[in-house]
Design an enzyme around this catalytic site. Structure first.
Site, PDB file in Angstrom:
ATOM      1  N   GLU A  32       0.830  -1.215   0.000  1.00 23.60           N
ATOM      2  CA  GLU A  32       0.000   0.000   0.000  1.00 23.60           C
ATOM      3  C   GLU A  32       0.862   1.260   0.000  1.00 23.60           C
ATOM      4  OE1 GLU A  32      -3.139  -0.359  -1.153  1.00 23.60           O
ATOM      5  OE2 GLU A  32      -3.470  -1.724   0.521  1.00 23.60           O
ATOM      6  N   HIS A  33       0.480   2.211  -0.843  1.00 19.78           N
ATOM      7  CA  HIS A  33       1.194   3.486  -1.012  1.00 19.78           C
ATOM      8  C   HIS A  33       2.635   3.259  -1.477  1.00 19.78           C
ATOM      9  CE1 HIS A  33      -1.837   6.416   0.450  1.00 19.78           C
ATOM     10  NE2 HIS A  33      -2.344   5.315   0.972  1.00 19.78           N
ATOM     11  N   ASP A  35       2.975   2.276  -4.866  1.00 17.11           N
ATOM     12  CA  ASP A  35       2.961   2.428  -6.341  1.00 17.11           C
ATOM     13  C   ASP A  35       3.577   3.749  -6.785  1.00 17.11           C
ATOM     14  OD1 ASP A  35       0.666   3.881  -5.528  1.00 17.11           O
ATOM     15  OD2 ASP A  35      -0.652   3.033  -7.076  1.00 17.11           O
ATOM     16  N   GLY A 121     -12.467   1.867  -0.928  1.00 17.03           N
ATOM     17  CA  GLY A 121     -11.101   1.403  -1.135  1.00 17.03           C
ATOM     18  C   GLY A 121     -11.033   0.239  -2.106  1.00 17.03           C
ATOM     19  N   LEU A 122     -12.067   0.078  -2.949  1.00 16.15           N
ATOM     20  CA  LEU A 122     -12.110  -1.046  -3.891  1.00 16.15           C
ATOM     21  C   LEU A 122     -11.980  -0.574  -5.340  1.00 16.15           C
ATOM     22  CD1 LEU A 122     -15.003  -3.088  -2.200  1.00 16.15           C
ATOM     23  CD2 LEU A 122     -12.544  -3.523  -2.043  1.00 16.15           C
ATOM     24  N   SER A 124     -13.562   1.871  -7.188  1.00 16.42           N
ATOM     25  CA  SER A 124     -14.762   2.070  -8.000  1.00 16.42           C
ATOM     26  C   SER A 124     -14.470   3.031  -9.151  1.00 16.42           C
ATOM     27  CB  SER A 124     -15.902   2.614  -7.140  1.00 16.42           C
ATOM     28  OG  SER A 124     -15.504   3.799  -6.489  1.00 16.42           O
ATOM     29  N   SER A 125     -13.620   4.020  -8.927  1.00 20.27           N
ATOM     30  CA  SER A 125     -13.348   4.986  -9.997  1.00 20.27           C
ATOM     31  C   SER A 125     -12.481   4.365 -11.089  1.00 20.27           C
ATOM     32  CB  SER A 125     -12.726   6.269  -9.449  1.00 20.27           C
ATOM     33  OG  SER A 125     -11.593   5.993  -8.687  1.00 20.27           O
ATOM     34  N   ASP A 169      -4.426   0.844  -9.298  1.00 20.67           N
ATOM     35  CA  ASP A 169      -5.837   0.477  -9.446  1.00 20.67           C
ATOM     36  C   ASP A 169      -6.212   0.244 -10.908  1.00 20.67           C
ATOM     37  OD1 ASP A 169      -5.699   1.024  -6.789  1.00 20.67           O
ATOM     38  OD2 ASP A 169      -6.836   2.885  -6.888  1.00 20.67           O
TER      39      ASP A 169
HETATM   40  C1  GLA Z   1      -5.325   4.333  -3.957  1.00 26.00           C
HETATM   41  C2  GLA Z   1      -4.603   4.803  -5.206  1.00 26.00           C
HETATM   42  C3  GLA Z   1      -3.507   3.827  -5.608  1.00 26.00           C
HETATM   43  C4  GLA Z   1      -2.594   3.474  -4.430  1.00 26.00           C
HETATM   44  C5  GLA Z   1      -3.430   3.121  -3.203  1.00 26.00           C
HETATM   45  C6  GLA Z   1      -2.587   2.926  -1.977  1.00 26.00           C
HETATM   46  O1  GLA Z   1      -6.050   3.174  -4.218  1.00 26.00           O
HETATM   47  O2  GLA Z   1      -5.500   4.936  -6.273  1.00 26.00           O
HETATM   48  O3  GLA Z   1      -2.766   4.355  -6.673  1.00 26.00           O
HETATM   49  O4  GLA Z   1      -1.705   4.517  -4.172  1.00 26.00           O
HETATM   50  O5  GLA Z   1      -4.407   4.104  -2.915  1.00 26.00           O
HETATM   51  O6  GLA Z   1      -1.794   1.805  -2.104  1.00 26.00           O
END
Ligand code: GLA
Length: 377
Positions: A32-33, A35, A121-122, A124-125, A169
């Protein structure tokens, strides 16, 4: 849902759509965080997806229709202005990004419906962006490989919608395959499909949507990104991926930047370890890495929320092998690696704990690795 967008399209225009496409939301197993720091991620696609029925139009106008919101927005070329808000910006942004990149994309009627929960946090966008790019590439014979599609979908999100997110995502929604997680090196953009079939080991990935909502257009996500950029500046490196001596980096940084860097550096190590654990079916190890990832997000990156912390704690106390928040943070979903026989117990225990704490009731479902963006008809 596929039939619903087709029926609505047909009722609206009097003819059947030229095609129907779907693109899924995602769960990030770990990473997480990382990318936007040139690091590693390991997401998989979920069954929930955005569906789009579409046909080209000869007049260079776009009609965006949301079945779920019972709303419709029409736009011409001059109306495509970065910074627009509203649900249709995710579709309009893709048209804009394609045109900016020099692709000939004409008008279209587009009817959308999605069952990816919003703000959970799934992604959707990303699902909406990726289904739109899949449809427009097919309708206008635009020859773009999957990673290039994901990158243009990210441009829509960053430059048009104005959310400073990374590539994970959109890459997950576009490139994931059933029964696999997608390992991605966000610097080289190399990817690898990693088998993820926990049910063969008598396990399930239980997803708990805490229903605490977030938005990445808000300042906290950008603030985390800014802290990473500042740390890079102080360390004289391009990306946190380049930190190879964590202790030396921590000694050189103020406390806050140090905490953020420690999360990113150790999270990258955990992703690599998780890929190894999966390749040897070492699920206790995978679970342990997930739980450590959560602690790092909670204590160092400071992106969790009381609801997600409680869901993780209760899942672990009731026998989960590991649990963590997934996605950008500040709420959303928790995933827990659990024995199949414990699914009901753990979801009821989380529900009871939420009720006792006065939180809204959570919603649980199973996270089964599903296919990425595709044409359905
Ligand atoms: C969101 C962002 C991703 C990533 C995550 C955290 O989903 O769209 O690019 O940075 O947060 O891992």
């Amino acid at each position: 849902m596929q039939q619903a967008v087709v029926d609505h399209f047909t009722a609206l225009t009097g003819v059947a759509p030229a095609g129907v496409w779907a693109a899924p939301g995602r769960i990030n197993l770990i990473g997480e965080h990382t990318d936007y720091n040139g690091g590693f991620v390991l997401p998989f696609a979920i069954p929930q997806a955005a569906y789009l029925a579409a046909s080209p139009r000869p007049d260079h106008r776009w009609r965006f229709v949301s079945l779920d919101l019972d709303d419709s927005v029409e736009a011409g070329v001059d109306d495509l202005v970065p910074g627009e808000s509203g649900w249709h910006a995710y579709l309009a942004g893709v048209v804009w990004a394609l045109r900016e990149a020099g692709h000939e994309v004409g008008g279209a009627d587009l009817v959308l419906s999605s069952d990816v929960p919003i703000g959970a946090g799934l992604s959707s966008s990303a699902a909406i962006e990726c289904v739109t790019i899949a449809a427009l590439c097919d309708l206008y014979a635009i020859d773009l490989d999957p990673m290039s599609r994901a990158r243009l979908a990210q441009v829509a999100e960053n430059a048009y919608v104005g959310a400073p997110t990374g590539l994970m995502d959109q890459a997950a929604s576009t490139l994931c395959t059933a029964d696999h997680a997608l390992f991605m090196d966000c610097r080289s953009l190399a990817t690898e499909q990693v088998p993820l079939q926990v049910s063969e080991a008598g396990l399930e990935i239980l997803v708990v949507d805490t229903r605490t909502r977030h938005s990445h257009v808000d300042g906290e996500y950008a603030a985390r990104r800014a802290a990473c950029t500042e740390a890079c500046r102080l360390l004289g490196i391009d990306a946190l991926r380049d930190v190879d001596d964590l202790d030396a980096a921590l000694a050189a940084l103020p406390e806050l930047e140090g905490q953020r860097v420690r999360h990113v550096v150790t999270e990258n190590q955990r992703v690599l370890a998780a890929v190894e654990a999966l390749s040897s079916d070492d699920f206790p190890r995978l679970g342990d890495l997930m739980t450590r990832s959560h602690a790092s997000m909670r204590d160092d990156y400071e992106i969790t929320a009381p609801t997600v912390d409680l869901a993780v704690e209760v899942a672990l106390a009731h026998g989960a092998l590991g649990a963590r928040m997934t996605g950008g943070g500040f709420g959303g979903c928790v995933l827990a690696l659990v024995h199949a026989g414990d699914v009901v117990d753990i979801s009821s225990a989380v529900e009871a704990a939420f009720s006792e704490a006065g939180f809204d009731a959570p919603v649980s479902f199973l996270g089964r690795p599903s296919p990425g963006a595709r044409r359905l008809a």
